[in-house]
Motif scaffolding. Structure first.
Motif, mmCIF file in Angstrom:
data_model
loop_
_atom_site.group_PDB
_atom_site.id
_atom_site.type_symbol
_atom_site.label_atom_id
_atom_site.label_comp_id
_atom_site.label_asym_id
_atom_site.label_seq_id
_atom_site.Cartn_x
_atom_site.Cartn_y
_atom_site.Cartn_z
ATOM 1 N N ASN A 51 0.834 -1.194 0.000
ATOM 2 C CA ASN A 51 0.000 0.000 0.000
ATOM 3 C C ASN A 51 0.875 1.253 0.000
ATOM 4 O O ASN A 51 2.044 1.221 0.395
ATOM 5 C CB ASN A 51 -0.909 0.011 1.228
ATOM 6 C CG ASN A 51 -2.027 -1.005 1.124
ATOM 7 O OD1 ASN A 51 -2.230 -1.617 0.085
ATOM 8 N ND2 ASN A 51 -2.745 -1.181 2.212
ATOM 9 N N TYR A 52 0.263 2.363 -0.417
ATOM 10 C CA TYR A 52 0.961 3.641 -0.324
ATOM 11 C C TYR A 52 1.177 4.026 1.137
ATOM 12 O O TYR A 52 0.330 3.768 1.997
ATOM 13 C CB TYR A 52 0.138 4.745 -0.986
ATOM 14 C CG TYR A 52 0.106 4.710 -2.487
ATOM 15 C CD1 TYR A 52 1.253 4.915 -3.239
ATOM 16 C CD2 TYR A 52 -1.093 4.504 -3.156
ATOM 17 C CE1 TYR A 52 1.216 4.900 -4.622
ATOM 18 C CE2 TYR A 52 -1.146 4.490 -4.540
ATOM 19 C CZ TYR A 52 0.012 4.679 -5.270
ATOM 20 O OH TYR A 52 -0.022 4.666 -6.640
ATOM 21 N N GLU A 54 1.523 7.264 3.781
ATOM 22 C CA GLU A 54 0.809 8.535 3.802
ATOM 23 C C GLU A 54 1.486 9.504 2.826
ATOM 24 O O GLU A 54 2.711 9.675 2.872
ATOM 25 C CB GLU A 54 0.810 9.132 5.213
ATOM 26 C CG GLU A 54 -0.011 8.338 6.216
ATOM 27 C CD GLU A 54 -1.497 8.395 5.925
ATOM 28 O OE1 GLU A 54 -1.915 9.254 5.132
ATOM 29 O OE2 GLU A 54 -2.244 7.572 6.494
ATOM 30 N N HIS A 82 -8.638 9.909 5.020
ATOM 31 C CA HIS A 82 -8.757 8.583 4.421
ATOM 32 C C HIS A 82 -8.369 8.581 2.946
ATOM 33 O O HIS A 82 -7.936 7.560 2.408
ATOM 34 C CB HIS A 82 -10.189 8.059 4.581
ATOM 35 C CG HIS A 82 -11.202 8.789 3.768
ATOM 36 N ND1 HIS A 82 -11.721 10.010 4.148
ATOM 37 C CD2 HIS A 82 -11.789 8.480 2.574
ATOM 38 C CE1 HIS A 82 -12.586 10.416 3.243
ATOM 39 N NE2 HIS A 82 -12.648 9.520 2.279
ATOM 40 N N ASN A 83 -8.522 9.730 2.263
ATOM 41 C CA ASN A 83 -8.205 9.776 0.842
ATOM 42 C C ASN A 83 -6.954 10.582 0.539
ATOM 43 O O ASN A 83 -6.720 10.983 -0.609
ATOM 44 C CB ASN A 83 -9.387 10.367 0.061
ATOM 45 C CG ASN A 83 -9.739 11.767 0.529
ATOM 46 O OD1 ASN A 83 -9.337 12.169 1.626
ATOM 47 N ND2 ASN A 83 -10.490 12.503 -0.273
ATOM 48 N N SER A 97 -2.841 13.407 -2.694
ATOM 49 C CA SER A 97 -3.494 12.098 -2.668
ATOM 50 C C SER A 97 -3.083 11.301 -3.895
ATOM 51 O O SER A 97 -2.533 11.850 -4.859
ATOM 52 C CB SER A 97 -5.021 12.242 -2.628
ATOM 53 O OG SER A 97 -5.504 12.840 -3.823
ATOM 54 N N GLY A 100 -5.666 5.694 -5.364
ATOM 55 C CA GLY A 100 -6.227 4.633 -4.538
ATOM 56 C C GLY A 100 -5.305 4.324 -3.388
ATOM 57 O O GLY A 100 -4.326 5.042 -3.136
ATOM 58 N N SER A 101 -5.585 3.237 -2.681
ATOM 59 C CA SER A 101 -4.763 2.857 -1.535
ATOM 60 C C SER A 101 -3.449 2.220 -1.956
ATOM 61 O O SER A 101 -2.498 2.158 -1.176
ATOM 62 C CB SER A 101 -5.521 1.888 -0.634
ATOM 63 O OG SER A 101 -5.859 0.704 -1.357
ATOM 64 N N LYS A 102 -3.370 1.732 -3.203
ATOM 65 C CA LYS A 102 -2.145 1.130 -3.719
ATOM 66 C C LYS A 102 -2.069 1.393 -5.222
ATOM 67 O O LYS A 102 -3.069 1.795 -5.835
ATOM 68 C CB LYS A 102 -2.106 -0.369 -3.435
ATOM 69 C CG LYS A 102 -3.217 -1.180 -4.092
ATOM 70 C CD LYS A 102 -2.987 -2.673 -3.925
ATOM 71 C CE LYS A 102 -2.827 -3.061 -2.488
ATOM 72 N NZ LYS A 102 -2.580 -4.517 -2.336
#
Length: 257
Positions: A51-52, A54, A82-83, A97, A100-102
């Motif tokens: 995952n990314y 922060e 969260h985003n 941002s 997505g999460s990854k």
């Protein structure tokens, strides 16, 4: 006598077998990282295993301070959402941002999502089933040119073609056309202005102060909410995007699962 000698030697042999081997032997290092074994060198450029982290951790406070000429006495607040995340100071704000999460599974899927959001491409362009779409050139890239070996053995050879100097591709000396780029160029559309020489493609939205960038299988979003003129905000957003691209190219963007 021979049997008695063997019986006496048996405990010695067992003791030798059970003695620990040298810890200096690399083969005995059982605490080696499973991640290293999982990730061979040179294949992490498009990884989706992690995952990314922060976004603000990836960007770093020092780059925001240097880009906006903020002194050490300026209080810079960091907020994680969260985003994405944001840096805020004295009524100004920077939002960062990813798509997505990854990372996306491929650069083609990342481009599809980028075009859908920022190039006004309709969402229903992928009308084929998932299995067919995965093999389609819009997702898996251009099809190979093929070779003569792929033709049927009993196929009748075509008549020789006559080429002119107007042909787009050289037809002699084994020279082939240059490999087409993996992505198409961004175009200005609506309130999105195409930006050249940033990532694989990029657009700038002057109304919101946001720059959206496609780089490999990543979509990067940086929004600058300050009182500066649009051109200044655009230049500073691009500077922050370039820092993020450098971090991504150095594989410094992941959080271990």
């Amino acid at each position: 006598m021979k049997i008695k000698s063997l019986i006496l030697a048996f405990p010695v042999l067992c003791l030798a077998c059970s003695s620990p081997s040298s810890t200096s032997d690399p083969a005995n290092q059982v605490d080696a990282s499973p991640i290293v074994a999982k990730r061979p060198t040179g294949v992490t450029a498009l990884t989706v295993d992690f995952n990314y982290d922060e976004p603000c951790n990836i960007l770093g406070e020092e780059y925001v301070r240097s880009t906006f000429n903020l002194g050490e006495t300026t209080e810079l607040e960091e907020v994680h959402e969260h985003n994405g995340c944001e840096f805020a100071w004295a009524g100004n704000k920077i939002l960062v941002s990813f798509g997505g999460s990854k990372p996306y599974s491929s650069i083609y899927l990342a481009e599809y999502m980028f075009d859908k959001m920022y190039q006004a491409k309709p969402a229903n362009v992928m009308t084929k089933p998932v299995e067919e779409a995965a093999r389609d050139s819009t997702i898996s890239g251009p099809e190979t040119a093929g070779t003569n070996a792929e033709s049927a053995a009993n196929a009748t050879p075509d008549a020789p073609e006559h080429h002119t100097t107007d042909d787009d591709q050289p037809q002699h000396g084994g020279i082939t056309a240059a490999t087409p780029p993996l992505t198409k160029r961004a175009v200005s559309m609506g309130h999105y202005e195409a930006v050249s020489n940033v990532g694989d493609k990029a657009v700038w939205d002057a109304t919101t102060g946001a720059m959206h960038v496609l780089y490999n299988n990543h979509v990067i979003n940086v929004t600058v909410e300050t009182k500066d003129k649009s051109e200044v905000r655009k230049e500073r957003a691009q500077s922050l995007v370039e820092v993020l691209i450098d971090r991504i190219s150095e594989n410094e963007y992941t959080r271990r699962l």
